[in-house]
Scaffold this active site. Structure first.
Site, PDB file in Angstrom:
ATOM      1  N   ASN A   1       0.854  -1.187   0.000  1.00  0.00           N
ATOM      2  CA  ASN A   1       0.000   0.000   0.000  1.00  0.00           C
ATOM      3  C   ASN A   1       0.896   1.245   0.000  1.00  0.00           C
ATOM      4  O   ASN A   1       1.720   1.422   0.907  1.00  0.00           O
ATOM      5  CB  ASN A   1      -0.900  -0.053   1.248  1.00  0.00           C
ATOM      6  CG  ASN A   1      -1.816   1.130   1.353  1.00  0.00           C
ATOM      7  OD1 ASN A   1      -1.397   2.271   1.153  1.00  0.00           O
ATOM      8  ND2 ASN A   1      -3.066   0.902   1.684  1.00  0.00           N
TER       9      ASN A   1
ATOM     10  N   HIS B   1       0.888   6.119   2.031  1.00  0.00           N
ATOM     11  CA  HIS B   1       1.641   7.058   2.878  1.00  0.00           C
ATOM     12  C   HIS B   1       2.870   7.655   2.192  1.00  0.00           C
ATOM     13  O   HIS B   1       3.483   8.572   2.725  1.00  0.00           O
ATOM     14  CB  HIS B   1       1.934   6.421   4.228  1.00  0.00           C
ATOM     15  CG  HIS B   1       0.654   6.136   4.949  1.00  0.00           C
ATOM     16  ND1 HIS B   1      -0.278   7.129   5.189  1.00  0.00           N
ATOM     17  CD2 HIS B   1       0.095   4.991   5.396  1.00  0.00           C
ATOM     18  CE1 HIS B   1      -1.336   6.599   5.774  1.00  0.00           C
ATOM     19  NE2 HIS B   1      -1.136   5.299   5.912  1.00  0.00           N
TER      20      HIS B   1
ATOM     21  N   HIS C   1      -5.653   3.485  -1.500  1.00  0.00           N
ATOM     22  CA  HIS C   1      -6.976   3.785  -0.954  1.00  0.00           C
ATOM     23  C   HIS C   1      -7.356   5.177  -1.441  1.00  0.00           C
ATOM     24  O   HIS C   1      -6.698   6.163  -1.080  1.00  0.00           O
ATOM     25  CB  HIS C   1      -6.913   3.747   0.581  1.00  0.00           C
ATOM     26  CG  HIS C   1      -8.240   3.913   1.262  1.00  0.00           C
ATOM     27  ND1 HIS C   1      -8.418   3.652   2.594  1.00  0.00           N
ATOM     28  CD2 HIS C   1      -9.458   4.302   0.805  1.00  0.00           C
ATOM     29  CE1 HIS C   1      -9.685   3.890   2.934  1.00  0.00           C
ATOM     30  NE2 HIS C   1     -10.338   4.294   1.853  1.00  0.00           N
TER      31      HIS C   1
ATOM     32  N   ARG D   1      -9.552   7.904  -0.865  1.00  0.00           N
ATOM     33  CA  ARG D   1     -10.473   8.338   0.179  1.00  0.00           C
ATOM     34  C   ARG D   1     -11.364   9.460  -0.341  1.00  0.00           C
ATOM     35  O   ARG D   1     -11.010  10.169  -1.272  1.00  0.00           O
ATOM     36  CB  ARG D   1      -9.700   8.833   1.413  1.00  0.00           C
ATOM     37  CG  ARG D   1      -8.858   7.753   2.076  1.00  0.00           C
ATOM     38  CD  ARG D   1      -8.282   8.266   3.373  1.00  0.00           C
ATOM     39  NE  ARG D   1      -9.343   8.445   4.345  1.00  0.00           N
ATOM     40  CZ  ARG D   1      -9.672   7.534   5.272  1.00  0.00           C
ATOM     41  NH1 ARG D   1      -8.991   6.415   5.385  1.00  0.00           N
ATOM     42  NH2 ARG D   1     -10.666   7.758   6.100  1.00  0.00           N
TER      43      ARG D   1
ATOM     44  N   ARG E   1      -7.196  12.712   0.687  1.00  0.00           N
ATOM     45  CA  ARG E   1      -6.135  13.289   1.539  1.00  0.00           C
ATOM     46  C   ARG E   1      -4.744  12.806   1.153  1.00  0.00           C
ATOM     47  O   ARG E   1      -3.764  13.455   1.447  1.00  0.00           O
ATOM     48  CB  ARG E   1      -6.401  13.014   3.014  1.00  0.00           C
ATOM     49  CG  ARG E   1      -6.224  11.573   3.422  1.00  0.00           C
ATOM     50  CD  ARG E   1      -6.249  11.426   4.931  1.00  0.00           C
ATOM     51  NE  ARG E   1      -7.598  11.470   5.456  1.00  0.00           N
ATOM     52  CZ  ARG E   1      -8.012  10.720   6.500  1.00  0.00           C
ATOM     53  NH1 ARG E   1      -7.164   9.932   7.111  1.00  0.00           N
ATOM     54  NH2 ARG E   1      -9.241  10.781   6.923  1.00  0.00           N
TER      55      ARG E   1
ATOM     56  N   GLU F   1      -8.726   0.382  -2.674  1.00  0.00           N
ATOM     57  CA  GLU F   1      -9.628   0.340  -1.518  1.00  0.00           C
ATOM     58  C   GLU F   1     -10.535   1.552  -1.612  1.00  0.00           C
ATOM     59  O   GLU F   1     -10.082   2.655  -1.930  1.00  0.00           O
ATOM     60  CB  GLU F   1      -8.831   0.445  -0.213  1.00  0.00           C
ATOM     61  CG  GLU F   1      -7.925  -0.718   0.062  1.00  0.00           C
ATOM     62  CD  GLU F   1      -7.030  -0.478   1.271  1.00  0.00           C
ATOM     63  OE1 GLU F   1      -6.159  -1.314   1.503  1.00  0.00           O
ATOM     64  OE2 GLU F   1      -7.194   0.558   1.955  1.00  0.00           O
TER      65      GLU F   1
ATOM     66  N   THR G   1      -8.473   3.320   8.380  1.00  0.00           N
ATOM     67  CA  THR G   1      -9.656   2.451   8.410  1.00  0.00           C
ATOM     68  C   THR G   1      -9.785   1.852   9.813  1.00  0.00           C
ATOM     69  O   THR G   1      -8.835   1.293  10.349  1.00  0.00           O
ATOM     70  CB  THR G   1      -9.501   1.317   7.370  1.00  0.00           C
ATOM     71  OG1 THR G   1      -9.098   1.911   6.141  1.00  0.00           O
ATOM     72  CG2 THR G   1     -10.791   0.570   7.180  1.00  0.00           C
TER      73      THR G   1
ATOM     74  N   GLU H   1     -10.839  -9.527   2.835  1.00  0.00           N
ATOM     75  CA  GLU H   1      -9.597  -9.166   3.515  1.00  0.00           C
ATOM     76  C   GLU H   1      -9.907  -9.116   5.002  1.00  0.00           C
ATOM     77  O   GLU H   1     -10.759  -8.345   5.447  1.00  0.00           O
ATOM     78  CB  GLU H   1      -9.051  -7.813   3.040  1.00  0.00           C
ATOM     79  CG  GLU H   1      -7.754  -7.466   3.776  1.00  0.00           C
ATOM     80  CD  GLU H   1      -7.173  -6.118   3.370  1.00  0.00           C
ATOM     81  OE1 GLU H   1      -7.402  -5.658   2.239  1.00  0.00           O
ATOM     82  OE2 GLU H   1      -6.486  -5.531   4.230  1.00  0.00           O
TER      83      GLU H   1
ATOM     84  N   HIS I   1      -3.805  -4.800   7.687  1.00  0.00           N
ATOM     85  CA  HIS I   1      -3.938  -3.626   8.545  1.00  0.00           C
ATOM     86  C   HIS I   1      -3.097  -3.812   9.804  1.00  0.00           C
ATOM     87  O   HIS I   1      -3.246  -4.780  10.532  1.00  0.00           O
ATOM     88  CB  HIS I   1      -5.378  -3.280   8.921  1.00  0.00           C
ATOM     89  CG  HIS I   1      -5.530  -1.800   9.171  1.00  0.00           C
ATOM     90  ND1 HIS I   1      -5.559  -1.263  10.418  1.00  0.00           N
ATOM     91  CD2 HIS I   1      -5.584  -0.760   8.299  1.00  0.00           C
ATOM     92  CE1 HIS I   1      -5.642   0.053  10.320  1.00  0.00           C
ATOM     93  NE2 HIS I   1      -5.658   0.388   9.049  1.00  0.00           N
TER      94      HIS I   1
HETATM   95  N1  PXP Z   1      -6.102  -3.048   4.451  1.00  0.00           N
HETATM   96  C1  PXP Z   1      -7.023  -2.064   4.503  1.00  0.00           C
HETATM   97  C2  PXP Z   1      -8.439  -2.395   4.215  1.00  0.00           C
HETATM   98  C3  PXP Z   1      -6.651  -0.742   4.781  1.00  0.00           C
HETATM   99  O1  PXP Z   1      -7.566   0.227   4.823  1.00  0.00           O
HETATM  100  C4  PXP Z   1      -5.283  -0.457   4.998  1.00  0.00           C
HETATM  101  C5  PXP Z   1      -4.852   0.948   5.250  1.00  0.00           C
HETATM  102  O2  PXP Z   1      -5.137   1.735   4.152  1.00  0.00           O
HETATM  103  C6  PXP Z   1      -4.368  -1.524   4.933  1.00  0.00           C
HETATM  104  C7  PXP Z   1      -4.802  -2.810   4.685  1.00  0.00           C
HETATM  105  C8  PXP Z   1      -2.916  -1.304   5.172  1.00  0.00           C
HETATM  106  O3  PXP Z   1      -2.743  -1.075   6.539  1.00  0.00           O
HETATM  107  P1  PXP Z   1      -1.342  -0.581   7.076  1.00  0.00           P
HETATM  108  O4  PXP Z   1      -1.062   0.718   6.422  1.00  0.00           O
HETATM  109  O5  PXP Z   1      -1.560  -0.491   8.555  1.00  0.00           O
HETATM  110  O6  PXP Z   1      -0.342  -1.649   6.705  1.00  0.00           O
END
Ligand code: PXP
Length: 249
Positions: free
Chosen positions: A11, A14, A47, A49, A53, A74, A105, A155, A192
């Protein structure tokens, strides 16, 4: 896909968070996606959003067009994002609950609520028509996982496991939810709050085929570089998966 295989979808939200701190063009989620691929990532996740953001539509379009790995988007239940995603046609869409003020999330979609189940079905039908695989982010609760039957994947939310990694009941809930989802014919993902310290036990659950990991990889990348942060994560996942297979009764 064999039992020994476990995929990592990185992901890159960030990376965009850091870019947005200065509203500039760097660091670039596109570049991160390229580097992640080189480092062994099996997919990229973004993601989109409601408030945009971090990730913007343009990021998703560039990654989709230029990085030859599966893309997962996402998204919450938003009409405008749905319309965009119908055009983008990523490989997968993970439906997530989204509260405007949340930092990240906060939990899975509670499919026992009629409105949520109805929305999941509506989004599933529309996305299926353009060939996108659709899944839901769900808490590790059997009654919820059961209701995901008919989707392409789930997931499983690992946040509580990450908060209480030594609580056996929480890990068992993740494991039994993964088994149930697999028995229902779903492709099983988890994610997550996973990091290098807690990913091992999740990677040992054989029914889980893919992990979605972002924040801990980007955090570690600040100190060791993004390529190494991704490859360490992938290697750790594989190490634990193989260990589980080798020690299986
Ligand atoms: N899965 C989902 C559904 C999420 O919303 C996120 C964060 O965007 C992640 C996984 C990834 O989580 P993390 O950034 O804590 O690894």
């Amino acid at each position: 896909m064999t039992l020994s295989e476990i995929r990592l979808s990185v992901n890159v939200d960030h990376i965009a968070t850091l870019r947005e701190a200065r509203k500039t063009y760097e660091p670039s989620p596109l570049q991160a996606a390229f580097v992640a691929r080189t480092a062994g990532a099996d997919g990229i996740t973004v993601h989109i959003r409601k408030d945009r953001r971090h990730i913007k539509e343009k990021d998703a379009v560039l990654i989709r067009e230029l990085v030859p790995v599966p893309l997962t988007v996402e998204m919450g239940f938003f009409e405008d994002i749905l319309n965009f995603v119908l055009e983008l046609k990523p490989d997968k869409v993970t439906l997530v609950p989204e509260r405007p003020e949340e930092v990240t999330t906060e939990g899975g979609i509670d499919l026992t609520k009629d409105e949520n189940l109805r929305n999941v079905k509506i989004f599933y039908e529309k996305l299926k028509d353009v060939g996108v695989k659709v899944g839901a982010f769900v808490d590790p609760v059997q009654d919820i996982v059961k209701l995901a039957k008919g989707l392409d994947f789930v997931e499983i939310n690992t946040t509580r496991y990450a908060m209480f990694p030594d609580d056996k009941r929480i890990l068992e809930a993740v494991e039994s939810s993964a088994k149930l989802a697999s028995d229902l014919g779903l492709y099983v993902m988890a994610g997550h709050a996973l990091n290098l310290n807690n990913v091992g036990r999740i990677a040992q659950i054989l029914e889980i085929s893919e992990l979605s990991i972002g924040h801990s990889i980007v955090s570690r990348a600040v100190f060791v570089g993004f390529e190494r942060a991704v490859s360490e994560m992938k290697e750790t996942m594989i190490k634990y998966r193989l260990l589980r297979i080798l020690t299986r009764q």
